[in-house]
Design a protein around this motif. Sequence first.
Motif, PDB file in Angstrom:
ATOM      1  N   GLN B  21       0.619  -0.804   0.282  1.00 30.04           N
ATOM      2  CA  GLN B  21       0.246  -0.252  -0.104  1.00 30.04           C
ATOM      3  C   GLN B  21       0.722   1.518  -0.104  1.00 30.04           C
ATOM      4  OE1 GLN B  21      -0.293  -2.142   2.723  1.00 30.04           O
ATOM      5  NE2 GLN B  21      -0.328  -1.895   4.648  1.00 30.04           N
ATOM      6  N   ILE B  28       0.582   3.764  -8.906  1.00 30.16           N
ATOM      7  CA  ILE B  28      -0.387   3.605  -9.837  1.00 30.16           C
ATOM      8  C   ILE B  28      -0.323   5.510 -10.160  1.00 30.16           C
ATOM      9  CG2 ILE B  28      -2.724   3.252  -9.018  1.00 30.16           C
ATOM     10  CD1 ILE B  28      -1.826   1.574  -7.594  1.00 30.16           C
ATOM     11  N   PHE B  29      -0.608   6.521  -9.570  1.00 31.30           N
ATOM     12  CA  PHE B  29      -0.665   7.528  -9.593  1.00 31.30           C
ATOM     13  C   PHE B  29       0.026   7.914 -10.959  1.00 31.30           C
ATOM     14  CE2 PHE B  29      -2.985   6.839  -5.459  1.00 31.30           C
ATOM     15  CZ  PHE B  29      -4.259   7.607  -5.237  1.00 31.30           C
ATOM     16  N   LEU B  32      -1.354   6.444 -14.190  1.00 30.79           N
ATOM     17  CA  LEU B  32      -2.615   7.188 -13.963  1.00 30.79           C
ATOM     18  C   LEU B  32      -2.330   8.678 -15.021  1.00 30.79           C
ATOM     19  CD1 LEU B  32      -5.014   6.374 -11.246  1.00 30.79           C
ATOM     20  CD2 LEU B  32      -5.728   5.595 -13.148  1.00 30.79           C
ATOM     21  N   PHE B  33      -1.895   9.695 -14.078  1.00 30.67           N
ATOM     22  CA  PHE B  33      -1.820  10.394 -14.638  1.00 30.67           C
ATOM     23  C   PHE B  33      -1.393  10.806 -15.590  1.00 30.67           C
ATOM     24  CE2 PHE B  33      -1.893  12.827 -10.187  1.00 30.67           C
ATOM     25  CZ  PHE B  33      -2.812  14.188 -10.905  1.00 30.67           C
ATOM     26  N   ALA B  35      -1.544   8.427 -18.970  1.00 31.61           N
ATOM     27  CA  ALA B  35      -2.055   7.866 -19.115  1.00 31.61           C
ATOM     28  C   ALA B  35      -4.106   9.612 -19.303  1.00 31.61           C
ATOM     29  CB  ALA B  35      -3.459   7.314 -18.118  1.00 31.61           C
ATOM     30  N   ILE B  36      -4.406  10.533 -18.458  1.00 35.75           N
ATOM     31  CA  ILE B  36      -4.952  11.055 -18.406  1.00 35.75           C
ATOM     32  C   ILE B  36      -4.527  12.378 -19.531  1.00 35.75           C
ATOM     33  CG2 ILE B  36      -6.144  12.909 -17.765  1.00 35.75           C
ATOM     34  CD1 ILE B  36      -6.191  10.717 -14.806  1.00 35.75           C
ATOM     35  N   PRO B 175       1.321  17.583  -1.175  1.00 37.71           N
ATOM     36  CA  PRO B 175       1.497  18.862  -2.036  1.00 37.71           C
ATOM     37  C   PRO B 175       2.227  19.056  -2.546  1.00 37.71           C
ATOM     38  CG  PRO B 175      -0.374  18.355   0.040  1.00 37.71           C
ATOM     39  CD  PRO B 175       0.841  17.386   0.490  1.00 37.71           C
ATOM     40  N   LEU B 176       3.310  19.527  -1.329  1.00 38.23           N
ATOM     41  CA  LEU B 176       4.034  20.388  -2.213  1.00 38.23           C
ATOM     42  C   LEU B 176       5.245  19.756  -3.362  1.00 38.23           C
ATOM     43  CD1 LEU B 176       6.080  21.582   1.286  1.00 38.23           C
ATOM     44  CD2 LEU B 176       3.764  23.091  -0.215  1.00 38.23           C
ATOM     45  N   PHE B 178       3.722  18.288  -5.996  1.00 37.33           N
ATOM     46  CA  PHE B 178       3.447  18.543  -6.881  1.00 37.33           C
ATOM     47  C   PHE B 178       3.402  20.113  -7.538  1.00 37.33           C
ATOM     48  CE2 PHE B 178       1.523  14.683  -5.886  1.00 37.33           C
ATOM     49  CZ  PHE B 178       0.796  13.783  -7.341  1.00 37.33           C
TER      50      PHE B 178
END
Lengths: 254, 255
Positions: B21, B28-29, B32-33, B35-36, B175-176, B178
């Motif tokens: 986990q 994974i994230f 996904l990003f 792909a998007i 968040p930082l 990003f």
Amino acid sequence: MKAGLRTVGALMRRGLNEILRVPGGAVPGVLAPTIFMLGLAAVFGKAASLEGYGGVSFLAFILPVGMLQGAGFTGAATGVNLARDIERGWFDRMLLAPAPRPLLLAGVVASASLRALLPASFLLIVALAFGVDWPGLLGLSLAAVLVMGLAAAMACYATLVALRFRTQQAAPLMQIGSFVAVLFTTAYAPRELLAGWLRAIADVNPVTHVLEGVRQGFVGDVTWAATWPALVSVAGLVLLFGALAVRGMRRQGI
Amino acid sequence: MRRSVVALARRALVNALRKPQFLAPLVIFPSLFLAINVGGLGATRELEGFPAVDGFLDYQLAAAILQSLLLGGVSAGIAVALDIEGGFFDRLVASPTPRVAIVLGRVLAASVIAAIQVVYFLVLGLIFGASIKGGALGVLCVLAIGVVAGTGFGAIGVLIALRARSASTVQGIFPLVFVVLFISSAFFPLELLSAPADVIARYNPLSFIADGMRQPIAFSNEALPVLEGLLTATAIAATAIGLSILALRGRLRDA
């Protein structure tokens, strides 16, 4: 009936109290979509000059995505909080209460719906400060209804996951559901500019309609043609995940 | 000393593999990003000023790798903070383990995980139609920059954990990651970024690392961007490891 409403109200207040008592806990849910919205607008802002965006700014185009992401995060947080309650035994005590299980779920979900307005309002203020046009009262009201609806659906989904795994470690599974649901839509670009495979997913993803419903006030006029699919989609999501979550609640402690 | 570093690195890796986990979000994230971004913004290649590339996936691959490596740094920090919270760190300090090995073991584990992350994304890219223009040498260049950068981000995570001593605080820097990434040229060409992100991105070290990895993937093995990327990653890694060792000494002095 009155007792039922009191139960829902008490659980709603408990959920909302977390914002007042642990304000730091609400920060990530507000901060993350804001960072994404501003970051994406700064990076991909020039994309809006492509034909298909209709001359609106990328920030106006992406603002509804942030609002729905905020709703998704809020819904996921509801599941994480429920998992925490399960781990600490509070949930078992709640199940002993003489209240029907659907009412217990309704209280938790209703608090998520209200809490979703916090990131949405913050994002709206930030976006307006950066020059996004006022969507009008109708556009704003519709956006609020849809954001609350999606938060409720995502809270039901996250509840389902929490009841299944009974641990906070399942949090990524709760978050990823809303993440995928919101972004595999027309989130970044109009339908005609999407790659074929993403367009195919966006076409069957009901959240696309919800997103377009929230977006319409920010990029143009509110129309019934874009509104009713959004309302039907969000109602369908709430009913589907709500029914599954109620089923999950009823199976607890058997 | 070497045995201690390897043993601690092995422990960190085994722990990471036992808790998927923590590891899964690292790939994974960003996947996904990726792909998007590719599916949603591929049309931006038509914008004036966008460099000629075979596909938007080729261009975005370096951004996904960088994003994943940064998340790896956060993950390394959380692991150290959990060791501190759980008391393992104190037991380790009480043992005859060399102090520096405590930092270096964790950083070595971050390097290994970084190599896995880079390989994962290169394979993913190849499966979905990307091509690595630099060939085998290009792959080595990407791997070298990625592993050194991942080592540096892991060391930054360790540094923050040693200062903060709390997993939730380390988690708070998520968040930082990003923010720093968005104000770099990782996702989009510098010339097409909006102000003031374009100005900041020009000096953001992540821009050099992203461009250094992107060069062999999307264009060629031109030496300058690759060297700039490698040097920037090395500077980050050396500074962060040095500061982590100092933070560890400071923490032991305070104890």
